[in-house]
Write a protein that holds these residues in place. Structure first.
Motif, PDB file in Angstrom:
ATOM      1  N   ASN A   1       0.659  -1.141   0.004  1.00 38.45           N
ATOM      2  CA  ASN A   1       0.041  -0.071  -0.016  1.00 38.45           C
ATOM      3  C   ASN A   1       1.057   1.431  -0.027  1.00 38.45           C
ATOM      4  O   ASN A   1       0.612   2.393  -0.509  1.00 38.45           O
ATOM      5  CB  ASN A   1      -0.886   0.133   1.402  1.00 38.45           C
ATOM      6  N   HIS A   2       2.103   1.116   0.618  1.00 37.26           N
ATOM      7  CA  HIS A   2       2.920   2.428   0.853  1.00 37.26           C
ATOM      8  C   HIS A   2       4.362   1.884   0.761  1.00 37.26           C
ATOM      9  O   HIS A   2       4.597   0.733   1.511  1.00 37.26           O
ATOM     10  CB  HIS A   2       2.482   2.988   1.897  1.00 37.26           C
TER      11      HIS A   2
ATOM     12  N   TRP B   1       7.964   3.866   1.616  1.00 34.16           N
ATOM     13  CA  TRP B   1       8.573   5.106   1.946  1.00 34.16           C
ATOM     14  C   TRP B   1      10.263   4.626   1.879  1.00 34.16           C
ATOM     15  O   TRP B   1      10.669   3.878   2.516  1.00 34.16           O
ATOM     16  CB  TRP B   1       8.551   5.586   3.431  1.00 34.16           C
TER      17      TRP B   1
ATOM     18  N   GLU C   1      -1.354  12.148  -5.594  1.00 34.66           N
ATOM     19  CA  GLU C   1      -2.197  10.949  -4.608  1.00 34.66           C
ATOM     20  C   GLU C   1      -1.387   9.979  -4.668  1.00 34.66           C
ATOM     21  O   GLU C   1      -1.354   9.088  -3.695  1.00 34.66           O
ATOM     22  CB  GLU C   1      -3.346  10.789  -5.499  1.00 34.66           C
ATOM     23  N   TYR C   2      -0.207   9.734  -5.767  1.00 35.06           N
ATOM     24  CA  TYR C   2       0.306   8.311  -5.870  1.00 35.06           C
ATOM     25  C   TYR C   2       1.753   8.646  -5.467  1.00 35.06           C
ATOM     26  O   TYR C   2       2.484   7.469  -4.941  1.00 35.06           O
ATOM     27  CB  TYR C   2       0.048   7.845  -7.378  1.00 35.06           C
TER      28      TYR C   2
ATOM     29  N   ASN D   1       7.833   8.872  -1.142  1.00 37.31           N
ATOM     30  CA  ASN D   1       6.716   7.977  -0.923  1.00 37.31           C
ATOM     31  C   ASN D   1       5.907   7.435  -2.050  1.00 37.31           C
ATOM     32  O   ASN D   1       5.968   8.475  -3.152  1.00 37.31           O
ATOM     33  CB  ASN D   1       5.842   8.793  -0.275  1.00 37.31           C
ATOM     34  N   CYS D   2       5.493   6.375  -2.266  1.00 40.76           N
ATOM     35  CA  CYS D   2       4.716   5.564  -3.326  1.00 40.76           C
ATOM     36  C   CYS D   2       3.481   5.160  -2.603  1.00 40.76           C
ATOM     37  O   CYS D   2       3.588   4.533  -1.925  1.00 40.76           O
ATOM     38  CB  CYS D   2       5.620   4.707  -4.101  1.00 40.76           C
ATOM     39  N   TYR D   3       2.216   5.396  -3.147  1.00 37.90           N
ATOM     40  CA  TYR D   3       1.165   5.014  -2.663  1.00 37.90           C
ATOM     41  C   TYR D   3       0.246   4.148  -3.646  1.00 37.90           C
ATOM     42  O   TYR D   3      -0.933   3.904  -3.470  1.00 37.90           O
ATOM     43  CB  TYR D   3      -0.053   6.188  -2.067  1.00 37.90           C
TER      44      TYR D   3
ATOM     45  N   LYS E   1      -1.187   0.715  -5.376  1.00 35.85           N
ATOM     46  CA  LYS E   1      -1.611  -0.361  -4.539  1.00 35.85           C
ATOM     47  C   LYS E   1      -0.783  -1.551  -5.616  1.00 35.85           C
ATOM     48  O   LYS E   1      -0.846  -1.334  -6.751  1.00 35.85           O
ATOM     49  CB  LYS E   1      -3.217  -0.539  -4.710  1.00 35.85           C
TER      50      LYS E   1
END
Length: 162
Positions: free
Chosen positions: A38-39, A41, A90-91, A101-103, A105
Motif C-alpha cells: 500500500n505504501h 517510503w 495522490e500516488y 513516498n509511493c502510494y 496499490k
C-alpha cells in the motif's frame, strides 16, 4: 481502477535502516503469501545525482523478471538524475528532508520481493513498506503493478518504441 482485494486485511510493516556498499545488491523486503503493498517510503542517501545511483526492483509472485525496475529517483517521479524537487500527488510524493513516498496499490498472489542495487557510491537507505496480508482469503485480483525505466542515449529521432 477498483482492485478486487479480499475484505479482511491484516496490516503489516517492514522497516530497514542500512548502509549499502558500492555495487551491492540486496533484498530489502520479502512478503509471503497473498497481499498488497500500500505504501513504500524510501529515503536514499542525498548526494548529487544519487537518485540514479540505486536501481529499485520489485518482483511479484516468484517471477524471475522484476515488475518494477527503475532508478530510485525516476520511480518516485524525480527525473533527469536530479536529487530532489517537491512532488505531492495522490500516488507519489517527494520531500527534501523525508524522502520519497509511493502510494500505488501493488497486489500479489504468491509473495513479493523488493531489491535495491547500489551503483558506485555508498548509500544509507531507510525503507518502510506498509502492506496487507490476506490469510485464508482468496485473492481475485489478477492485475500486477508494472513500471520499467528505459534509457537510450543517443536517441533515435522518431525512432522505435520500447
Amino acid at each position: 481502477m477498483v482492485l478486487k482485494l479480499p475484505k479482511e486485511p491484516v496490516s503489516d510493516r517492514i522497516s530497514i535502516n542500512s548502509v549499502l556498499r558500492p555495487y551491492q545488491k540486496v533484498v530489502l523486503a520479502e512478503m509471503e503469501g497473498s497481499g498488497c503493498i500500500n505504501h513504500i517510503w524510501l529515503c536514499p542517501g542525498r548526494k548529487l545525482f544519487s537518485s540514479r545511483n540505486a536501481i529499485l526492483r520489485i518482483y511479484f509472485d516468484g517471477m524471475e523478471n522484476p515488475n518494477v525496475e527503475a532508478p530510485v529517483g525516476d520511480f518516485f517521479g524525480i527525473m533527469h538524475g536530479e536529487n530532489y524537487y517537491p512532488i505531492n500527488t495522490e500516488y507519489i510524493a517527494a520531500q527534501q528532508e523525508t524522502g520519497y513516498n509511493c502510494y500505488f496499490k501493488m497486489p500479489f498472489l504468491n509473495g513479493a520481493k523488493i531489491e535495491l542495487e547500489i551503483g558506485m557510491e555508498e548509500a544509507p537507505v531507510y525503507l518502510m513498506v506498509d502492506w496487507h496480508r490476506y490469510p485464508n482469503q482468496a485473492m481475485e485480483e489478477s492485475h500486477r503493478f508494472c513500471a520499467r525505466w528505459r534509457h537510450e542515449n543517443p536517441t533515435e529521432r522518431y525512432g522505435k518504441d520500447y
